[in-house]
Design a protein around this motif. Structure first.
Motif, PDB file in Angstrom:
ATOM      1  N   MET A 133       0.832  -1.056  -0.789  1.00  0.00           N
ATOM      2  CA  MET A 133      -0.247   0.035  -0.004  1.00  0.00           C
ATOM      3  C   MET A 133       0.722   1.282  -0.544  1.00  0.00           C
ATOM      4  SD  MET A 133      -3.324   1.296   2.672  1.00  0.00           S
ATOM      5  CE  MET A 133      -1.713   0.669   4.193  1.00  0.00           C
ATOM      6  N   ARG A 134       1.128   2.154  -0.845  1.00  0.00           N
ATOM      7  CA  ARG A 134       1.725   3.769  -1.255  1.00  0.00           C
ATOM      8  C   ARG A 134       0.360   4.623  -0.548  1.00  0.00           C
ATOM      9  NH1 ARG A 134       4.815   5.518  -6.342  1.00  0.00           N
ATOM     10  NH2 ARG A 134       6.540   3.551  -4.941  1.00  0.00           N
ATOM     11  N   VAL A 135       0.976   5.531   0.535  1.00  0.00           N
ATOM     12  CA  VAL A 135       0.240   6.707   1.016  1.00  0.00           C
ATOM     13  C   VAL A 135       1.212   7.368   1.125  1.00  0.00           C
ATOM     14  CG1 VAL A 135      -0.571   6.927   3.502  1.00  0.00           C
ATOM     15  CG2 VAL A 135      -0.325   4.405   2.654  1.00  0.00           C
ATOM     16  N   LEU A 136       0.088   8.798   0.930  1.00  0.00           N
ATOM     17  CA  LEU A 136       0.705   9.380   0.822  1.00  0.00           C
ATOM     18  C   LEU A 136      -0.178  10.943   1.567  1.00  0.00           C
ATOM     19  CD1 LEU A 136       1.934  12.742  -0.415  1.00  0.00           C
ATOM     20  CD2 LEU A 136      -0.596  12.998  -1.639  1.00  0.00           C
ATOM     21  N   GLY A 137       1.499  10.786   2.990  1.00  0.00           N
ATOM     22  CA  GLY A 137       0.608  12.233   3.780  1.00  0.00           C
ATOM     23  C   GLY A 137       0.959  12.970   3.955  1.00  0.00           C
ATOM     24  N   VAL A 138      -0.162  13.772   4.121  1.00  0.00           N
ATOM     25  CA  VAL A 138       0.412  15.717   3.899  1.00  0.00           C
ATOM     26  C   VAL A 138      -0.680  16.296   5.454  1.00  0.00           C
ATOM     27  CG1 VAL A 138      -1.070  17.621   3.006  1.00  0.00           C
ATOM     28  CG2 VAL A 138      -1.048  15.293   1.549  1.00  0.00           C
ATOM     29  N   ASP A 139       0.731  16.827   5.967  1.00  0.00           N
ATOM     30  CA  ASP A 139       0.888  17.392   6.838  1.00  0.00           C
ATOM     31  C   ASP A 139       0.244  19.285   6.766  1.00  0.00           C
ATOM     32  OD1 ASP A 139       0.802  18.917   9.162  1.00  0.00           O
ATOM     33  OD2 ASP A 139       2.683  18.765   9.175  1.00  0.00           O
ATOM     34  N   PRO A 140      -1.049  19.253   6.265  1.00  0.00           N
ATOM     35  CA  PRO A 140      -1.865  20.630   6.107  1.00  0.00           C
ATOM     36  C   PRO A 140      -1.037  21.997   5.807  1.00  0.00           C
ATOM     37  CG  PRO A 140      -3.058  19.805   6.831  1.00  0.00           C
ATOM     38  CD  PRO A 140      -2.097  18.806   6.877  1.00  0.00           C
ATOM     39  N   GLY A 141      -0.256  22.729   5.469  1.00  0.00           N
ATOM     40  CA  GLY A 141      -0.991  23.859   5.945  1.00  0.00           C
ATOM     41  C   GLY A 141      -0.764  25.137   4.779  1.00  0.00           C
ATOM     42  N   ARG A 167      -5.725  31.995  13.307  1.00  0.00           N
ATOM     43  CA  ARG A 167      -5.570  32.702  11.872  1.00  0.00           C
ATOM     44  C   ARG A 167      -5.121  32.118  11.095  1.00  0.00           C
ATOM     45  NH1 ARG A 167      -6.023  38.781  10.028  1.00  0.00           N
ATOM     46  NH2 ARG A 167      -6.339  38.287   8.532  1.00  0.00           N
ATOM     47  N   THR A 168      -3.159  31.205  11.926  1.00  0.00           N
ATOM     48  CA  THR A 168      -3.128  30.231  11.608  1.00  0.00           C
ATOM     49  C   THR A 168      -3.726  28.824  11.140  1.00  0.00           C
ATOM     50  OG1 THR A 168      -0.883  30.515  12.821  1.00  0.00           O
ATOM     51  CG2 THR A 168      -1.045  29.180  11.682  1.00  0.00           C
ATOM     52  N   VAL A 169      -4.564  28.441  11.638  1.00  0.00           N
ATOM     53  CA  VAL A 169      -5.923  27.434  12.137  1.00  0.00           C
ATOM     54  C   VAL A 169      -6.466  27.488  10.765  1.00  0.00           C
ATOM     55  CG1 VAL A 169      -7.150  27.563  13.325  1.00  0.00           C
ATOM     56  CG2 VAL A 169      -5.825  25.617  13.655  1.00  0.00           C
ATOM     57  N   MET A 170      -6.924  28.352  11.080  1.00  0.00           N
ATOM     58  CA  MET A 170      -8.337  28.515   9.257  1.00  0.00           C
ATOM     59  C   MET A 170      -7.336  28.318   8.420  1.00  0.00           C
ATOM     60  SD  MET A 170     -11.211  28.858  11.006  1.00  0.00           S
ATOM     61  CE  MET A 170     -11.294  28.778  12.790  1.00  0.00           C
ATOM     62  N   GLY A 171      -6.298  28.745   8.091  1.00  0.00           N
ATOM     63  CA  GLY A 171      -5.835  29.010   7.099  1.00  0.00           C
ATOM     64  C   GLY A 171      -5.337  27.317   7.062  1.00  0.00           C
ATOM     65  N   THR A 172      -5.103  26.398   7.779  1.00  0.00           N
ATOM     66  CA  THR A 172      -4.551  24.926   7.531  1.00  0.00           C
ATOM     67  C   THR A 172      -5.642  24.433   7.409  1.00  0.00           C
ATOM     68  OG1 THR A 172      -2.752  25.513   9.272  1.00  0.00           O
ATOM     69  CG2 THR A 172      -3.381  23.608   9.596  1.00  0.00           C
TER      70      THR A 172
END
Lengths: 197, 197
Positions: free
Chosen positions: A1-9, A77-82
């Protein structure tokens, strides 16, 4: 299984592709961080993040996209963009026909370090060791994206089993309800027949 | 100017198209609310909202998309979904080549009622009156989307003037800095020439 992990920001969005080879074996395929300028309009920043995510989906063809679940933190502010970035990533994954999974930061930390409240440095150290990397991935967002992908490789079989168990128990509950309803209808019919005679 | 106003959300996402005919005159072109089931996965819900937004952009061809700026509210879980939806709307508008503007709830309320802390009912009443609608738009999310579009029609000229004024003042500051630097360079050159002679 190939996983693309994203830590959004928006300022930094971590991307990591990991192959899970069964058991605990994991292999790093790619890792990077997308940055967008803080003074650019939100829509442009989302466009930039979205373009890279689409490019990675096409280039690395993951089986699933795992995204860090965003919580309200100190900086609103940051969390909304995230959260906006995480919505964009989820949309583009779904449009590519890929399943999307969310994991909380503590689920990710617990998976790779055994401790839900582990520090960033500890996560980076474990990711480096688990993936047998020559160097620690930097910045922390890159390591977080890989940790997220590893977490998904390991949690996915359990989540699947849980979903199957839930489906089975829902099916049993439905069957039980149907039997109860049938018995009640039979009793009512018998009573009506008794009264009529 | 035609504005697509979006009150983002997953449970209910309000959409309203308004034509601004110059001055305070505004006309309602379309209004609706997209709903997605609370028990569906987030990615599917974003996909559904995104599909409707794209359809409306294509069908009504707005000049700009105005989105309500999301703030952290009481319910963290809800606000995250709302922020994710707003990110999806902003991305799709930007991909369609449209400018995206964000307005805060109090800017919207102040624009249509004259009072930044107006209640939902007051906003609905003013929207109904301003757009000369036969019936009040329901639910509140529909009225909010129209209010947002009206707010943008009225604020856009002022925002444009502010952006122009800012650009002018930045240009003046640049020119001033350049003059100061040139004068300093000339003085340094004269001093060096004086010392050399």
């Amino acid at each position: 299984m190939r996983v693309l992990g994203v830590d959004p920001g928006l300022t930094r969005c971590g991307l990591g592709v990991v192959d899970g080879a069964g058991g605990r074996t994991v292999r790093c395929v790619a890792v990077d961080v997308v940055r967008t300028p803080a003074d650019a309009p939100i829509a442009e920043r989302l466009l930039a993040v979205g373009a890279v995510v689409e490019d990675w989906i096409e280039r690395y063809r993951p089986d699933v996209v795992a995204i860090e679940r965003v919580f309200s933190q100190h900086n609103v502010r940051t969390v909304m963009g995230t959260a906006q970035a995480s919505g964009v990533v989820a949309l583009l994954a779904a449009r590519a026909g890929l399943p999307v999974a969310f994991h909380t930061p503590s689920e990710v930390k617990a998976a790779v370090t055994g401790e839900g409240r582990a520090g960033k440095e500890q996560v980076t150290t474990m990711v480096t060791r688990l993936l047998k990397l020559a160097e620690a991935p930097r910045p922390a967002d890159a390591a977080d994206a890989l940790a997220l992908a590893i977490c998904h490789c390991w949690r996915a079989p359990m989540l699947d089993r849980m979903a199957q168990a839930q489906a089975r128990s829902a099916e049993l509950a439905r069957a039980h309800k149907a039997r109860v309803a049938a018995a009640a209808a039979k009793a009512a019919a018998a009573k009506a027949a008794g009264e009529a005679s």
